[in-house]
Design an enzyme around this catalytic site. Structure first.
Site, PDB file in Angstrom:
ATOM      1  N   HIS A  27       0.833  -1.208   0.000  1.00 44.22           N
ATOM      2  CA  HIS A  27       0.000   0.000   0.000  1.00 44.22           C
ATOM      3  C   HIS A  27       0.869   1.260   0.000  1.00 44.22           C
ATOM      4  CE1 HIS A  27      -3.507   2.553   1.247  1.00 44.22           C
ATOM      5  NE2 HIS A  27      -2.504   3.278   1.730  1.00 44.22           N
ATOM      6  N   GLU A  28       1.740   1.341   0.981  1.00 42.43           N
ATOM      7  CA  GLU A  28       2.560   2.553   1.092  1.00 42.43           C
ATOM      8  C   GLU A  28       3.463   2.710  -0.117  1.00 42.43           C
ATOM      9  OE1 GLU A  28       1.744   4.773   3.063  1.00 42.43           O
ATOM     10  OE2 GLU A  28       0.401   3.521   4.249  1.00 42.43           O
ATOM     11  N   HIS A  36       3.413   6.752  -6.917  1.00 50.05           N
ATOM     12  CA  HIS A  36       2.717   7.963  -7.361  1.00 50.05           C
ATOM     13  C   HIS A  36       3.678   9.166  -7.303  1.00 50.05           C
ATOM     14  CE1 HIS A  36      -1.472  10.149  -7.098  1.00 50.05           C
ATOM     15  NE2 HIS A  36      -0.940  10.241  -8.286  1.00 50.05           N
ATOM     16  N   HIS A  79       1.734   4.518  -2.887  1.00 49.60           N
ATOM     17  CA  HIS A  79       1.862   5.978  -2.760  1.00 49.60           C
ATOM     18  C   HIS A  79       3.231   6.420  -3.278  1.00 49.60           C
ATOM     19  CE1 HIS A  79      -1.729   6.859  -0.454  1.00 49.60           C
ATOM     20  NE2 HIS A  79      -1.387   6.074   0.548  1.00 49.60           N
TER      21      HIS A  79
HETATM   22 ZN   LIG Z   1      -2.571   5.345   2.093  1.00 48.21          ZN
END
Ligand SMILES: [Zn+2]
Length: 712
Positions: free
Chosen positions: A494-495, A501, A498
């Site tokens: 998940h992290e 991105h 980011h």
């Molecule tokens: Zn998050």
């Protein structure tokens, strides 16, 4: 200039006390010039706590002088001499803010807390000094009014729109008297938000369960016991066992604690952590924060703070967000009740002789998983050694999809010995960025997991991304391997979503770089990246026994998969409880914003029909850091909103041949590299070929069959 949509609001004001820096003259303040390290990585070996305050003061002063230069020029406003010029302001302030707020969350101390207290309101006032600067706004407005005839390229046009909107939302069109009121509200809000964070950090630390008797921790593995003993040592409680609290209501340790009395103690320690009526009780702070936000919204012409907050988001209105959530509540609660019934059966079969309580949930949920799915977390963890997960899982998946590779850099300074730095190389072998990983829990680290940047990518400023991930995985005792749970594995993916991105950002203006997108879009790339953790080719590459290197046996993998949708009733319900609480607090009109925290919480959960005692909200009001201390006020719904995008996007991959380089490249080019250069709904539509659909999410969570009601 860079504007953070995450917890780290950057802002500022003129120095209150001039130049303490001059007295400590010889050492040059490391924030006053761009770092000479590769990619302007922060020189952590040269940064001292005493550098922050003078750098904040100097940074604010410099930026105000730069703004004055823009407003005082005789030339009529042009895009270059006003908007682009604004983008170039505040370099020192950005440098110090990025490092300071990163460390204030991940590695704080008493000095930093004092600095944070002192500067939070000053930075809020500085932000106001820019966005409520009438001369500056006049120039922006003139450009905005003639926007059709400027001949700006699409990204520049978007930047102008965003600037104009930022000014309007900050109150640029208010009367001078109302602007003065707004400034006071902003200052008080930022002080209280800091106060909340600091109280909660102390309350969470103070809430840890301290036990003298090993027997009370029956069920803990040897590794968990050693870690608890080590945590005791860390607090100078030699020989005692300390179970530190995690952010959330339910604690991971509950899964294995066989002593029901210990579980009850731990549960109560968690939910009461910030409600002891002492200096760390957060409720009065919260009550005032809710009031301030309602007043601010009213001043800016909105019915409630939620209306104000969502107007700038993909969801557009609180109603859209609430509809999505309440539409799922009946199915989620029904599924949670099914799960509870299954657990009660087990309790009865074991002649437990009690009715399931909230502190039994994790424990029996584990038992059911073990029984029905034969799933044992301690066995599973043996296949998830952290470095292996990182390099052969997280990095491997990113390589398959996007072609990038990683090399650890031991020569780049870090702020804490646990932090690791990786250089990132593009598919063509060219170096493109730095990625820092700070994975282990510390007492001076806020709970949860997050990503942010030290340096944002920008074509205009010729900067490359320097991004980081912070998590709170249990640190193993010295000499022990770091074995993490399947949930932790998902958190890492998940992290890192980011991080991607931020890493793939390919824009001109820092204001639009990387994760500078609406909150209800920013969790999309991260949640989307979670899907690759379980992709067979990826999973096979990292899920290997830490001792023998043997791949996870197929039966165990099959079990994990079968158990995959188990627990979704609980997870979705606890999330909805928190997200609806957030909307409730921020949907109060100014006239009714002063509420008793406990009563209001109970009434709100009831109103939205998520008042299911066995599944309390993931965060209760008094320790809901996302909304009182972080950047998610009226925005916690964003996780569900983006989960809809996540599953819908994953289905696109499934429909188009799955995890291929080609599909990854298309996603990178059309979504991940675009930052905030386009409206997010249009960007998504262009990539997906249509608007997002909620169906994939319901299917993935196993909520489809039991979905009974759609509200309105
Ligand atoms: Zn998050």
């Amino acid at each position: 200039m860079t504007i953070a949509f995450t917890a780290h609001a950057q802002a500022a004001q003129k120095p209150a006390e001039p130049a303490k820096a001059a007295e400590t003259a010889t050492a040059v303040n490391p924030f006053l010039a761009a770092s000479t390290l590769q990619y302007q990585a922060p020189p952590f070996d040269k940064i001292h706590d005493s550098d922050y305050a003078p750098a904040f003061d100097e940074g604010m002063k410099q930026q105000l002088a730069e703004v004055d230069k823009i407003t005082d020029q005789a030339d009529a406003p042009t895009f270059d001499n006003t908007i682009v010029a604004m983008e170039k302001t505040g370099a020192t302030l950005t440098r110090v803010s990025k490092v300071f707020f990163a460390l204030a969350q991940a590695n704080t101390n008493d000095n930093m807390q004092k600095i944070q207290e002192e500067f939070a309101p000053k930075l809020a006032a500085h932000q106001d000094a820019i966005f409520l600067n009438a001369k500056l706004y006049a120039r922006v407005k003139k450009l905005y009014d003639s926007r059709e005839s400027l001949g700006a390229d699409p990204e520049s046009r978007r930047l102008l729109d965003r600037y104009h909107l930022a000014f309007v939302r900050a109150g640029a069109e208010l009367s001078a008297a109302d602007q003065a009121k707004l400034k006071e509200l902003n200052k008080e809000e930022s002080s209280l938000s800091t106060a909340f964070q600091q109280k909660l950090l102390a309350a969470t630390k103070g809430g840890a369960l301290v036990l003298g008797d090993k027997a009370q921790l029956a069920g803990f593995s040897d590794g968990d016991l050693a870690a608890a003993l080590e945590a005791g040592k860390g607090r100078k409680l030699d020989g005692k066992y300390v179970v530190a609290l995690q952010n959330t209501t339910q604690q991971p340790a509950q899964e294995s604690l066989t002593d029901r009395a210990t579980r009850e103690k731990l549960f109560k320690a968690s939910i009461d952590r910030a409600e002891h009526g002492d200096a760390n009780d957060t409720r009065a702070t919260i009550q005032r924060l809710a009031e301030l936000r309602a007043q601010k919204a009213k001043l800016l012409g909105f019915k409630t703070y939620a209306d104000y907050s969502l107007a700038d988001q993909m969801a557009k209105t609180p109603d859209n967000a609430i509809k999505l959530m309440t539409g799922i509540v009946p199915a989620a609660v029904a599924k949670a009740k099914d799960e509870a019934a299954g657990m009660q059966k087990l309790v009865d079969a074991q002649k437990g002789g009690f009715k399931l309580a909230p502190w039994d949930w994790q424990f029996y949920s584990e038992q059911v998983k073990k029984k029905d799915y034969d799933l044992d977390q301690n066995e599973i963890k043996q296949y998830f050694e952290i470095d292996n997960v990182l390099q052969n899982g997280v990095f491997f998946a990113a390589n398959k999809l996007y072609g990038i590779t990683f090399k650890e850099r031991k020569d780049i300074p870090v702020y804490q010995p646990d932090v690791r730095v990786f250089e990132v190389f593009d598919a063509d072998g060219k170096s493109m960025a730095f990625f820092y990983a700070d994975y282990f829990k510390r007492d001076n680290k806020s709970g949860g997991a997050w990503m942010d940047s030290f340096v944002d990518q920008s074509g205009l400023l010729a900067t490359k991304p320097v991004v980081f991930n912070v998590c709170n995985f249990v640190k193993p005792a010295p000499g022990q391997p770091a074995l993490i749970s399947h949930d932790d594995v998902i958190t890492m993916f998940h992290e890192f979503g980011h991080a991607l991105h931020g890493l793939f950002s390919n824009v001109k203006y820092p204001y639009l770089a990387g994760t500078n997108v609406p909150r209800d879009f920013v969790e999309f790339p991260s949640q989307f990246n979670e899907h690759w953790a379980d992709e067979p080719s990826v999973f096979a590459n990292y899920a290997k026994h830490y001792k023998t290197g043997a791949p996870m046996p197929e039966e165990l993998l099959a079990k994990i998969k079968r158990a995959g949708t188990y627990g979704q009733g609980f997870a979705t319900t606890e999330y909805l409880g928190a997200a609806l609480l957030d909307q409730a607090w921020h949907s109060l009109p100014a006239s009714a914003a002063k509420q008793d925290a406990d009563k209001f919480e109970a009434a709100s959960l009831k109103r939205y029909q998520v008042d299911y005692t066995l599944v309390p909200p993931r965060y209760r009001t008094s320790y809901f850091a996302h909304i009182w201390g972080g950047g998610y006020s009226a925005g916690y719904y964003a996780y569900l909103w983006t989960a809809v995008l996540r599953d819908d996007a994953y289905y696109w991959f499934k429909e188009h041949g799955g995890m291929t380089r080609e599909n990854g490249q298309r996603f990178r080019e059309m979504v991940l590299s675009r930052g905030g250069t386009q409206e997010t709904d249009a960007l998504y539509r262009a990539w997906r070929g249509r608007d997002p659909s909620v169906e994939p999410l319901l299917e993935v969570r196993g909520l489809k069959a039991t979905k009974t009601a759609e509200s309105k």
